[in-house]
Design a protein around this motif. Structure first.
Motif, PDB file in Angstrom:
ATOM      1  N   ALA A  90       0.882  -1.389   0.120  1.00  0.00           N
ATOM      2  CA  ALA A  90       0.223   0.145   0.311  1.00  0.00           C
ATOM      3  C   ALA A  90       1.003   1.194   0.323  1.00  0.00           C
ATOM      4  N   GLN A  91       2.344   1.257   1.025  1.00  0.00           N
ATOM      5  CA  GLN A  91       2.485   2.327   0.835  1.00  0.00           C
ATOM      6  C   GLN A  91       3.049   2.297  -0.419  1.00  0.00           C
ATOM      7  N   ALA A  92       3.795   1.194  -1.650  1.00  0.00           N
ATOM      8  CA  ALA A  92       4.657   2.191  -2.213  1.00  0.00           C
ATOM      9  C   ALA A  92       3.583   2.307  -4.006  1.00  0.00           C
ATOM     10  N   GLU A  93       2.658   1.429  -3.539  1.00  0.00           N
ATOM     11  CA  GLU A  93       1.205   2.467  -4.663  1.00  0.00           C
ATOM     12  C   GLU A  93       0.918   3.610  -4.509  1.00  0.00           C
ATOM     13  N   ALA A  94       1.080   4.030  -3.761  1.00  0.00           N
ATOM     14  CA  ALA A  94       0.516   5.237  -2.935  1.00  0.00           C
ATOM     15  C   ALA A  94       1.796   6.220  -2.999  1.00  0.00           C
ATOM     16  N   GLY A  95       3.042   6.177  -3.085  1.00  0.00           N
ATOM     17  CA  GLY A  95       3.548   6.997  -3.260  1.00  0.00           C
ATOM     18  C   GLY A  95       4.284   6.490  -4.991  1.00  0.00           C
ATOM     19  N   LYS A  96       4.004   5.255  -5.343  1.00  0.00           N
ATOM     20  CA  LYS A  96       4.471   5.896  -7.227  1.00  0.00           C
ATOM     21  C   LYS A  96       2.712   6.408  -7.782  1.00  0.00           C
ATOM     22  N   ALA A  97       0.795   6.246  -6.658  1.00  0.00           N
ATOM     23  CA  ALA A  97       0.623   7.384  -7.309  1.00  0.00           C
ATOM     24  C   ALA A  97       0.897   8.886  -7.797  1.00  0.00           C
ATOM     25  N   LEU A  98       1.877   9.275  -6.281  1.00  0.00           N
ATOM     26  CA  LEU A  98       1.826  10.969  -6.024  1.00  0.00           C
ATOM     27  C   LEU A  98       2.962  10.882  -7.518  1.00  0.00           C
ATOM     28  N   ASP A  99       3.723   9.985  -7.435  1.00  0.00           N
ATOM     29  CA  ASP A  99       5.022  10.203  -7.839  1.00  0.00           C
ATOM     30  C   ASP A  99       4.555  10.527  -9.743  1.00  0.00           C
ATOM     31  N   ASP A 100       3.397   8.972 -10.199  1.00  0.00           N
ATOM     32  CA  ASP A 100       3.007   9.316 -11.473  1.00  0.00           C
ATOM     33  C   ASP A 100       1.942  10.744 -11.845  1.00  0.00           C
ATOM     34  N   ARG A 101       1.585  11.289 -10.854  1.00  0.00           N
ATOM     35  CA  ARG A 101       0.772  12.246 -11.392  1.00  0.00           C
ATOM     36  C   ARG A 101       1.155  13.303 -11.767  1.00  0.00           C
ATOM     37  N   LEU A 102       2.733  13.173 -10.605  1.00  0.00           N
ATOM     38  CA  LEU A 102       3.640  15.011 -10.453  1.00  0.00           C
ATOM     39  C   LEU A 102       4.027  14.753 -12.194  1.00  0.00           C
ATOM     40  N   ALA A 103       4.703  13.323 -12.614  1.00  0.00           N
ATOM     41  CA  ALA A 103       5.417  13.620 -13.788  1.00  0.00           C
ATOM     42  C   ALA A 103       5.047  13.561 -14.415  1.00  0.00           C
ATOM     43  N   ALA A 104       3.357  13.986 -14.897  1.00  0.00           N
ATOM     44  CA  ALA A 104       2.989  13.937 -15.627  1.00  0.00           C
ATOM     45  C   ALA A 104       2.236  15.315 -15.820  1.00  0.00           C
ATOM     46  N   ILE A 105       2.720  16.181 -14.904  1.00  0.00           N
ATOM     47  CA  ILE A 105       2.307  17.723 -14.853  1.00  0.00           C
ATOM     48  C   ILE A 105       3.397  18.294 -15.516  1.00  0.00           C
TER      49      ILE A 105
END
Length: 432
Positions: A90-105
């Protein structure tokens, strides 16, 4: 990549910058994703801390010969241990969700970037007019090249399809001369270190300079996890990835002449005639790695270096400051140099010089250690110094003669063995 801490500290400023890019507010969404990440991290940490505490309690119970209590505590440890993988996932998934969103901006524009929705909002910064009169009108480069027999699009289409060209004889030599002249200028006069980089790179390098994931369809995949570079910006900037530089090493300045490959997925039907928009072309790239307080100064310096090439070639050009709606994804601010193309009777882009701040450095984990001893992210800059194929086009159109020949610019004649004219399907041997 954006700094979530900076977004949390001033969400209104972040949303204001995105609005200038034509985007909806995103700070609240990103902060919520960060809250979820923090919650997942806290849950995993609490699990580990409780297990550590229980281990001590178990030791105490066993020492006191309280077997019942020890068994109870061990059962709790087993339960917590079973929960561990789920919490870590869950920690890895939450971190990836944030990183993926930041990377798309896209990057945040500097305050000095003019407001605008598209290229019509760009603002002229300065221009250069050579001493000799401008040529207005005339043939386009492909008309000159095909008539001379030295530019063959049909042969290239048989070999590779559309958006390729075969250059022969004098035009092939002229393109080589242009690239050599640019490299010599940037290395001997402008302080850039010449690099011969790989032109196949991995996902991590393409992510570092922000070609991936957003612009995947514009790239050529080479298989086995490799990509053909769209520009030498990719390998040159990634030379400092995952490193901590000493402040006195900065600035680093690199240049390279490489083939570049672009799928041009978003350019269907645009510039289909000639060499303006090719799948494969040669370009001299400039990359700088600087401390943050020097990046604005370095941006102006890089622009001067690129402009010098066109001044030496005595080609008319104008330099434009791109508006918020026209600059690239990773850029904080971009200057485009547009060279005069008399065959089209218009200016066309031949170089883009961009400052990216720490946007790429965060994606690459590229840092330097300042005087306070603390690591901080470097700033990165990149620019064309310049596009060799488009420089060839500009020379052909600006130096064309009524008889179909092309005069060689004075600065290039030493690279052409003293020849001063390309005529027909061969070099003019009598023009030394």
């Amino acid at each position: 990549m954006h700094d979530i801490r900076a977004i949390r500290e001033n969400p209104d400023a972040f949303d204001r910058d995105l609005k200038r890019r034509g985007l909806d507010p995103l700070a609240a969404e990103l902060i919520a994703l960060d809250d979820a990440r923090k919650g997942a991290v806290s849950a995993a940490q609490a699990n580990q801390e409780r297990r550590n505490a229980l281990a001590k309690e178990i030791g105490g119970a066993k020492k006191a010969r309280d077997e019942a209590r020890a068994a109870e505590l061990m059962a709790e440890v087993a339960r917590l241990k079973d929960e561990g993988p789920t919490l870590e996932a869950a920690q890895a998934e939450a971190g990836k969700a944030l990183d993926d969103r930041l990377a798309a901006i896209p990057n945040r524009p500097l305050d000095s970037v003019p407001e605008g929705a598209d290229e019509h909002g760009n603002v002229e910064y300065r221009r250069f007019e050579p001493a000799t009169p401008w040529l207005t009108g005339g043939k386009q480069h492909f008309e000159i090249g095909e008539a001379s027999g030295l530019m063959d699009f049909e042969a290239a289409a048989r070999l590779s399809g559309s958006r390729f060209v075969v250059l022969k004889g004098g035009l092939a030599r002229l393109e080589r001369a242009l690239g050599q002249f640019m490299l010599d200028t940037h290395t001997s006069e402008h302080g850039y270190t010449e690099v011969a980089p790989p032109i196949l790179v991995r996902d991590e390098a393409m992510f570092g300079t922000a070609q991936l994931p957003k612009f995947r369809d514009d790239q050529f995949a080479a298989g086995d996890g490799f990509w053909l570079i769209p520009t030498a910006e990719v390998p040159l900037t990634n030379l400092v990835r995952e490193s901590i530089l000493a402040e006195d090493e900065l600035p680093l300045r690199f240049t390279a002449l490489t083939p570049c490959f672009r799928a041009e997925a978003g350019a269907a039907g645009r510039d289909t005639r000639g060499m303006l928009r090719q799948h494969q072309f040669n370009k001299v790239e400039l990359v700088s790695i600087t401390a943050p307080e020097r990046s604005a100064e370095e941006h102006e310096r890089m622009l001067d270096c690129a402009e010098t090439v066109l001044k030496r070639l005595e080609l008319p050009f104008r330099t434009m400051t791109l508006c918020t709606g026209d600059m690239g994804f990773a850029s904080q601010k971009t200057y485009d140099i547009e060279v005069w193309m008399p065959g089209q009777n218009t200016f066309r882009e031949i170089s883009s010089c961009s400052v990216c701040g720490d946007f790429q450095a965060r994606r690459m984990n590229a840092r330097y250690r300042g005087k306070d001893g603390k690591p901080a992210f470097v700033h990165t800059l990149n620019g064309s110094g310049v596009a060799v194929g488009r420089a060839l086009i500009a020379v052909m159109e600006n130096y064309q003669n009524p008889d179909g020949s092309v005069t060689i610019p004075t600065v290039l004649q030493p690279y052409m063995g003293g020849l001063n004219r390309i005529e027909g399907a061969k070099l003019q041997e009598g023009s030394r």
